[in-house]
Scaffold this active site. Structure first.
Site, short mmCIF file in Angstrom:
data_model
loop_
_atom_site.label_atom_id
_atom_site.label_comp_id
_atom_site.label_asym_id
_atom_site.label_seq_id
_atom_site.Cartn_x
_atom_site.Cartn_y
_atom_site.Cartn_z
N GLN A 1 0.84 -1.20 0.00
CA GLN A 1 0.00 0.00 0.00
C GLN A 1 0.88 1.25 0.00
OE1 GLN A 1 -2.20 1.90 3.32
NE2 GLN A 1 -4.04 1.30 2.20
N CYS B 1 -6.58 7.52 5.77
CA CYS B 1 -5.92 7.87 7.02
C CYS B 1 -6.64 9.04 7.72
CB CYS B 1 -4.46 8.24 6.77
SG CYS B 1 -3.57 8.62 8.28
N ASN C 1 -15.09 -2.56 4.97
CA ASN C 1 -14.16 -2.52 6.10
C ASN C 1 -14.84 -1.81 7.27
OD1 ASN C 1 -11.18 -0.59 6.85
ND2 ASN C 1 -11.70 -2.59 7.63
N GLY C 2 -14.66 -2.36 8.45
CA GLY C 2 -15.21 -1.74 9.65
C GLY C 2 -16.00 -2.72 10.49
N GLY D 1 -8.99 -5.27 9.83
CA GLY D 1 -7.90 -4.56 10.48
C GLY D 1 -7.80 -4.94 11.93
#
Length: 391
Positions: A83, A114, A216-217, A240
């Site tokens: 990445q 970010c 994602n999450g 993550g």
């Protein structure tokens, strides 16, 4: 582990450009976490795509020694995924060309997620897609430079609830030729707090139709991934914080999502002995990665609380593991544990890692006044090439 019935989803391999994955699962880049050692460990348990720590484009172009080490994969890692973070189109393009021309990656991801203030206050990370022309130029030039190597993006919903960017950014990226789009279903202002808004993933899936959309999450367990894919229609999940101290989650995900060659069944029986062996293996791989036993043992310290969350491991033992400087010391400490202790259930589950609280995002002066990039903002971006966490 207590008896848990995991719904088995239909076999659902994920294709990202020419890369076919047995499980529609991606390890999210995490600074200081997803180095070669952790990626190898996760791969030993499951299937999917395992992405590097975030690499700063400018540092790569300048061939910073630490950066060059971070983009080096172990021979067992395939496909190789890196990445990149950057704010200058020419620099990002040059970084992509380095990876392609030197055959250093099989997949490249661009970070636009970010939420860290020192990045967003310079216009980088989750703040950048607000500037449509800049975002378009970065993604388009990077995709062209990548050529046959699939290029993807990871982003957030936007800056805050009043400045959402994900639908515009998703359509732009799709038109630019990316191979997949991942959405962390929070805004920068939410950081990692509260619950992820999975409805945004569903909305992006409706808007982007020609390439995979990944969600994602709040994937804390395999059941969460099955539910996210069912509720949103997304093509895969990005994990993550849920795997911190639980690299075997990738095995649970592969079983739950019907990966070929991996037998269906209940999640792993994570006794304390099982966890201790995973922790020891992680430490061993870190020592190999750093080529320094002391440094590897120092790096594993941050993982102690995550691995042993909810388990009967006393404070003195945890503190000792967090100060051990050799593998021999770690072995001696692990030998004092009740390795037959069963999986503790709820105390070991749920959220782990940083969460924070909602906060007003730090942004350059006047950043939200226009979606065009002015001269002053352009100068600010030159300072935003920082080596920091991805989102």
């Amino acid at each position: 582990m207590d008896a848990v019935t995991t719904a088995i989803a239909p076999a659902s391999a994920l294709r990202i450009g020419p890369i076919a994955l047995d499980a529609p699962v991606v390890l999210a880049p995490m600074a200081g976490i997803t180095n070669t050692a952790f990626r190898r460990l996760c791969r030993e348990y499951g299937a999917g795509l395992y992405v590097s720590e975030m690499i700063t484009s400018r540092a790569l172009v300048e061939r910073n020694a630490t950066t060059m080490r971070l983009i080096t994969h172990h021979e067992s890692e395939t496909p190789r995924s890196i990445q990149l973070y950057g704010v200058d189109p020419a620099t990002v393009e040059a970084a992509v060309r380095v990876l392609v021309s030197e055959d250093r990656a099989d997949h490249i991801d661009l970070n636009f997620g970010c939420p860290v203030p020192k990045v967003t206050r310079k216009g980088g990370g989750a703040a950048l897609p607000w500037k449509l022309e800049l975002f378009t130029e970065i993604v388009s030039r990077a995709a062209r430079a990548a050529g046959e190597i699939p290029l993807t993006i990871k982003m957030r919903k936007g800056i805050d609830s009043d400045h959402l960017t994900f639908l515009d950014a998703g359509r732009i990226a799709e038109d630019a030729g990316v191979a997949a789009i991942a959405l962390h279903a929070r805004t920068a202002s939410e950081f990692y707090s509260g619950e992820a808004d999975w409805s945004a993933i569903a909305a992006l899936k409706q808007a982007v139709t020609s390439v995979p959309v990944l969600g994602n999450g709040d994937i804390w367990a395999a059941e969460d991934a099955v539910r996210m894919m069912a509720e949103t229609g997304c093509d895969g999940v990005v994990v993550g914080r849920g795997c911190l101290g639980r690299p075997w989650l990738f095995g649970d995900l592969a079983r739950a999502l019907g990966a070929p060659g991996i037998a269906a069944g209940d999640p792993v029986d994570a006794t304390l002995g099982f966890v201790a062996r995973a922790f020891r293996r992680h430490a061993e791989l870190l020592v190999e990665f750093f080529e320094d036993e002391g440094r590897g043992c120092r790096d594993i310290r941050k993982h102690v609380a995550w691995y042993f969350k909810g388990y009967p491991v006393g404070g003195d033992t945890r503190a000792a593991l967090a100060t051990a400087s050799t593998l021999e010391e770690i072995d001696a400490l692990l030998a004092t544990l009740d390795l037959e202790a069963p999986y503790p259930g709820a105390p070991a589950e749920g959220q782990r890692g940083r969460s924070g609280t909602p906060k007003r995002p730090a942004l350059p002066d006047g950043w939200l006044d226009s979606r065009d990039l002015g001269v002053e903002a352009s100068c600010t971006l030159a300072e935003a090439e920082l080596d920091t966490s991805g989102g």
